[in-house]
Design a protein around this motif. Structure first.
Motif, PDB file in Angstrom:
ATOM      1  N   HIS A   1      -8.382   5.172  -5.564  1.00 18.76           N
ATOM      2  CA  HIS A   1      -9.803   4.897  -5.380  1.00 18.76           C
ATOM      3  C   HIS A   1     -10.088   4.766  -3.896  1.00 18.76           C
ATOM      4  O   HIS A   1      -9.267   4.233  -3.145  1.00 18.76           O
ATOM      5  CB  HIS A   1     -10.192   3.609  -6.109  1.00 18.76           C
ATOM      6  CG  HIS A   1     -11.662   3.445  -6.287  1.00 18.76           C
ATOM      7  ND1 HIS A   1     -12.486   3.050  -5.272  1.00 18.76           N
ATOM      8  CD2 HIS A   1     -12.457   3.655  -7.362  1.00 18.76           C
ATOM      9  CE1 HIS A   1     -13.727   3.003  -5.712  1.00 18.76           C
ATOM     10  NE2 HIS A   1     -13.731   3.372  -6.991  1.00 18.76           N
ATOM     11  N   VAL A   2     -11.246   5.205  -3.483  1.00 21.61           N
ATOM     12  CA  VAL A   2     -11.612   5.178  -2.075  1.00 21.61           C
ATOM     13  C   VAL A   2     -11.647   3.754  -1.513  1.00 21.61           C
ATOM     14  O   VAL A   2     -11.380   3.544  -0.327  1.00 21.61           O
ATOM     15  CB  VAL A   2     -12.941   5.934  -1.831  1.00 21.61           C
ATOM     16  CG1 VAL A   2     -14.116   5.150  -2.385  1.00 21.61           C
ATOM     17  CG2 VAL A   2     -13.134   6.247  -0.362  1.00 21.61           C
ATOM     18  N   VAL A   3     -11.914   2.774  -2.334  1.00 17.66           N
ATOM     19  CA  VAL A   3     -11.916   1.380  -1.883  1.00 17.66           C
ATOM     20  C   VAL A   3     -10.527   0.990  -1.367  1.00 17.66           C
ATOM     21  O   VAL A   3     -10.402   0.314  -0.338  1.00 17.66           O
ATOM     22  CB  VAL A   3     -12.371   0.434  -3.022  1.00 17.66           C
ATOM     23  CG1 VAL A   3     -12.154  -1.016  -2.658  1.00 17.66           C
ATOM     24  CG2 VAL A   3     -13.811   0.696  -3.375  1.00 17.66           C
ATOM     25  N   TYR A   4      -9.486   1.419  -2.061  1.00 14.33           N
ATOM     26  CA  TYR A   4      -8.120   1.107  -1.652  1.00 14.33           C
ATOM     27  C   TYR A   4      -7.769   1.857  -0.368  1.00 14.33           C
ATOM     28  O   TYR A   4      -7.120   1.305   0.522  1.00 14.33           O
ATOM     29  CB  TYR A   4      -7.114   1.456  -2.746  1.00 14.33           C
ATOM     30  CG  TYR A   4      -7.402   0.818  -4.078  1.00 14.33           C
ATOM     31  CD1 TYR A   4      -7.841  -0.505  -4.169  1.00 14.33           C
ATOM     32  CD2 TYR A   4      -7.248   1.522  -5.253  1.00 14.33           C
ATOM     33  CE1 TYR A   4      -8.098  -1.098  -5.399  1.00 14.33           C
ATOM     34  CE2 TYR A   4      -7.489   0.944  -6.482  1.00 14.33           C
ATOM     35  CZ  TYR A   4      -7.927  -0.357  -6.546  1.00 14.33           C
ATOM     36  OH  TYR A   4      -8.172  -0.938  -7.763  1.00 14.33           O
TER      37      TYR A   4
ATOM     38  N   GLN B   1      -8.367   0.493   7.326  1.00 13.79           N
ATOM     39  CA  GLN B   1      -8.751  -0.606   8.224  1.00 13.79           C
ATOM     40  C   GLN B   1      -7.507  -1.268   8.810  1.00 13.79           C
ATOM     41  O   GLN B   1      -7.465  -1.568  10.002  1.00 13.79           O
ATOM     42  CB  GLN B   1      -9.604  -1.636   7.493  1.00 13.79           C
ATOM     43  CG  GLN B   1     -11.016  -1.175   7.256  1.00 13.79           C
ATOM     44  CD  GLN B   1     -11.848  -2.230   6.554  1.00 13.79           C
ATOM     45  OE1 GLN B   1     -11.343  -3.222   6.043  1.00 13.79           O
ATOM     46  NE2 GLN B   1     -13.148  -2.009   6.533  1.00 13.79           N
TER      47      GLN B   1
ATOM     48  N   LYS C   1      -9.874   2.851   1.957  1.00 14.27           N
ATOM     49  CA  LYS C   1     -10.609   2.238   3.062  1.00 14.27           C
ATOM     50  C   LYS C   1      -9.940   0.943   3.531  1.00 14.27           C
ATOM     51  O   LYS C   1      -9.826   0.692   4.736  1.00 14.27           O
ATOM     52  CB  LYS C   1     -12.056   1.972   2.658  1.00 14.27           C
ATOM     53  CG  LYS C   1     -12.893   3.241   2.577  1.00 14.27           C
ATOM     54  CD  LYS C   1     -14.259   2.989   2.003  1.00 14.27           C
ATOM     55  CE  LYS C   1     -15.155   2.293   2.988  1.00 14.27           C
ATOM     56  NZ  LYS C   1     -16.552   2.207   2.515  1.00 14.27           N
ATOM     57  N   ALA C   2      -9.470   0.134   2.606  1.00 13.32           N
ATOM     58  CA  ALA C   2      -8.782  -1.107   2.968  1.00 13.32           C
ATOM     59  C   ALA C   2      -7.512  -0.796   3.760  1.00 13.32           C
ATOM     60  O   ALA C   2      -7.220  -1.447   4.771  1.00 13.32           O
ATOM     61  CB  ALA C   2      -8.454  -1.914   1.717  1.00 13.32           C
TER      62      ALA C   2
ATOM     63  N   ILE D   1      -3.267   3.940  -2.794  1.00 13.48           N
ATOM     64  CA  ILE D   1      -4.404   4.258  -1.931  1.00 13.48           C
ATOM     65  C   ILE D   1      -5.097   5.560  -2.313  1.00 13.48           C
ATOM     66  O   ILE D   1      -6.204   5.821  -1.846  1.00 13.48           O
ATOM     67  CB  ILE D   1      -4.019   4.269  -0.438  1.00 13.48           C
ATOM     68  CG1 ILE D   1      -3.002   5.365  -0.133  1.00 13.48           C
ATOM     69  CG2 ILE D   1      -3.512   2.902  -0.019  1.00 13.48           C
ATOM     70  CD1 ILE D   1      -2.708   5.555   1.347  1.00 13.48           C
TER      71      ILE D   1
ATOM     72  N   TYR E   1       0.859  -1.190   0.000  1.00 12.40           N
ATOM     73  CA  TYR E   1       0.000   0.000   0.000  1.00 12.40           C
ATOM     74  C   TYR E   1       0.889   1.230   0.000  1.00 12.40           C
ATOM     75  O   TYR E   1       1.836   1.336   0.787  1.00 12.40           O
ATOM     76  CB  TYR E   1      -0.888   0.025   1.243  1.00 12.40           C
ATOM     77  CG  TYR E   1      -2.031  -0.951   1.205  1.00 12.40           C
ATOM     78  CD1 TYR E   1      -3.209  -0.636   0.540  1.00 12.40           C
ATOM     79  CD2 TYR E   1      -1.936  -2.184   1.828  1.00 12.40           C
ATOM     80  CE1 TYR E   1      -4.262  -1.531   0.502  1.00 12.40           C
ATOM     81  CE2 TYR E   1      -2.995  -3.084   1.799  1.00 12.40           C
ATOM     82  CZ  TYR E   1      -4.153  -2.747   1.135  1.00 12.40           C
ATOM     83  OH  TYR E   1      -5.196  -3.637   1.096  1.00 12.40           O
TER      84      TYR E   1
END
Length: 84
Positions: free
Chosen positions: A37-40, A46, A42-43, A34, A5
């Protein structure tokens, strides 16, 4: 495969990307931007919020990138720990 990441605008992340290319082990790593995209994001968040590997980064106010997630799910912030 080790998931990395990071962000291209991060100097440490750019250095890690160069180390991966120089190692000839590009197929052993997956780079995750990261900021793409917001998905990356967020992962990554977390992981950062929960994993003990980020304790010092959180305490010092660092983002904690680049970070490396090994195939077994363990996390490290050290490129040496993943052979780079």
């Amino acid at each position: 495969m080790i998931k990395v990441y990071g962000m291209p605008s991060c100097p440490d992340c750019a250095e890690v990307e160069e180390r991966i290319k120089a190692s000839g082990k590009e197929n052993d790593f997956t780079l995750v931007d990261i900021g793409k995209h917001v998905v990356y994001l967020k992962a990554f968040l977390q992981l950062r919020d929960r994993d003990e590997a980020f304790r010092e980064a959180r305490e010092q106010g660092y983002v904690g990138i680049p970070c490396f997630v090994r195939e077994d799910g363990s996390v490290t912030l050290s490129h040496e720990d993943v052979g780079l």
